[in-house]
Design a protein around this motif. Structure first.
Motif, PDB file in Angstrom:
ATOM      1  N   THR A  38      52.241  32.407  38.234  1.00 54.72           N
ATOM      2  CA  THR A  38      51.974  32.723  36.832  1.00 54.72           C
ATOM      3  C   THR A  38      53.266  32.978  36.058  1.00 54.72           C
ATOM      4  O   THR A  38      53.215  33.184  34.839  1.00 54.72           O
ATOM      5  N   TYR A  97      54.009  31.233  32.719  1.00 56.05           N
ATOM      6  CA  TYR A  97      53.512  31.684  31.422  1.00 56.05           C
ATOM      7  C   TYR A  97      54.505  32.584  30.688  1.00 56.05           C
ATOM      8  O   TYR A  97      54.228  33.004  29.557  1.00 56.05           O
ATOM      9  N   THR A 125      47.641  32.179  28.536  1.00 56.50           N
ATOM     10  CA  THR A 125      47.681  32.072  29.997  1.00 56.50           C
ATOM     11  C   THR A 125      46.489  31.302  30.544  1.00 56.50           C
ATOM     12  O   THR A 125      46.168  31.415  31.722  1.00 56.50           O
ATOM     13  N   GLU A 180      44.788  28.118  32.117  1.00 55.05           N
ATOM     14  CA  GLU A 180      45.392  27.171  33.062  1.00 55.05           C
ATOM     15  C   GLU A 180      45.792  25.842  32.415  1.00 55.05           C
ATOM     16  O   GLU A 180      46.649  25.126  32.937  1.00 55.05           O
ATOM     17  N   LEU A 208      53.138  25.275  27.922  1.00 53.78           N
ATOM     18  CA  LEU A 208      54.016  26.258  28.533  1.00 53.78           C
ATOM     19  C   LEU A 208      55.414  26.227  27.920  1.00 53.78           C
ATOM     20  O   LEU A 208      55.858  25.197  27.421  1.00 53.78           O
ATOM     21  N   SER A 226      50.043  35.918  40.423  1.00 53.13           N
ATOM     22  CA  SER A 226      50.967  36.725  39.634  1.00 53.13           C
ATOM     23  C   SER A 226      51.931  37.432  40.588  1.00 53.13           C
ATOM     24  O   SER A 226      52.210  36.934  41.675  1.00 53.13           O
ATOM     25  N   ASN A 248      44.462  30.732  38.144  1.00 55.00           N
ATOM     26  CA  ASN A 248      45.271  31.941  38.155  1.00 55.00           C
ATOM     27  C   ASN A 248      44.668  32.935  39.145  1.00 55.00           C
ATOM     28  O   ASN A 248      43.454  33.144  39.151  1.00 55.00           O
ATOM     29  N   ASN A 256      47.269  37.839  32.088  1.00 49.15           N
ATOM     30  CA  ASN A 256      46.761  36.646  32.763  1.00 49.15           C
ATOM     31  C   ASN A 256      45.247  36.509  32.621  1.00 49.15           C
ATOM     32  O   ASN A 256      44.504  37.463  32.841  1.00 49.15           O
TER      33      ASN A 256
END
Length: 276
Positions: free
Chosen positions: A88, A91, A97, A99, A103, A138, A201, A240
């Motif tokens: 993650t 991001y 955030t 998917e 970005l 994350s 995520n 997230n």
């Protein structure tokens, strides 16, 4: 039971995945570095969690672990499905955030090579024509005695030195996810026939600040903390989104790092005693 190959299975996250797979009675193979039989035997389901994030000191190793080996496996190996572990961190400094979000690659990010190699590998997976699943964990925490990562480092310092020097802003915040939750989600996604070709995520779904973590360590270890004022890098992590993961894993209920810190301290102390 299924056959699994865990590339990077001796690392922090990979080892937890291997242990959970074995508890579930699956056959698990963890190949050695430069293992050539990766390209001659049937690997079953592959979980690719090899990786390197030391962009400053070993940039070519970052590329080799995050991209080059994966490319070879995708092209040359025989497998049923491959789960690729991204991050993650892609991001960072963005506003979305999801998917499928656009970005941002920040020019002043000293570790942008990590983000770029993860994104290249994601795209290779998606374009490979193979049965793949991409996961973006994350910031993974757990008991990793020698880990240089933020949370293990400050926990060690709190226990060993009774003091923590914090070289980040007290309001700096990230999403922290337990290594046990990451491993469980990876295994679940690897077995779900409806997850093929998708990105997920794996996170707690909320951010925790450095000050919140420091406060819990003070309570559990009686340590002191010094906040060092400096010009901090521009690193903003939006919360997230884990809604897609929860749509395929309704039972997913991630642990809270603040609740786990006391247990982490106890386990750190026990492992340090046995390690010595």
């Amino acid at each position: 039971m299924a056959q699994y190959t865990v590339i990077g299975g001796r690392g922090f996250i990979g080892n937890e995945i291997v242990e959970q797979l074995k508890e579930l009675k699956h056959d698990v193979w963890v190949p050695q570095r430069d293992e050539q039989t990766l390209f001659t035997k049937d690997l079953g389901t592959v979980i690719y969690c090899a990786g390197n994030g030391d962009c400053q000191n070993t940039p070519f190793n970052v590329f080799q672990a995050n991209c080059a080996l994966l490319s070879e496996v995708l092209q040359r190996s025989k497998f049923n499905r491959l789960v690729f572990m991204s991050s993650t961190r892609v991001y960072m400094n963005g506003s979305d955030t999801g998917e499928n979000a656009d970005l941002v690659v920040s020019e002043d990010d000293a570790r942008r090579l990590f983000n770029l190699t993860k994104l290249v590998s994601e795209e290779l997976c998606l374009k490979s024509g193979k049965d793949i699943v991409i996961v973006r964990p994350s910031n993974v925490y757990g008991v990793a005695l020698n880990s240089p990562l933020f949370l293990p480092s400050i926990t060690r310092n709190a226990i060993n030195n009774g003091h923590i020097d914090m070289f980040i802003d007290r309001h700096y915040e990230k999403d922290y996810v337990s290594v046990e939750d990451v491993a469980e989600a990876c295994i679940n996604l690897s077995q779900n026939k409806n997850t093929s070709g998708n990105i997920y995520n794996i996170a707690a779904g909320y951010n925790i600040s450095a000050e919140q973590i420091a406060d819990v360590l003070i309570q559990t270890t009686n340590c002191t903390v010094t906040w060092h004022e400096r010009n901090f890098p521009r690193e903003v992590f939006p919360v997230n989104d884990i809604s897609i993961l929860k749509s395929v894993m309704p039972e997913y209920n991630p642990r809270n790092v603040l609740d786990d810190i006391e247990n982490m301290v106890t386990r750190f102390r026990a492992e340090m005693v046995s390690y010595q």
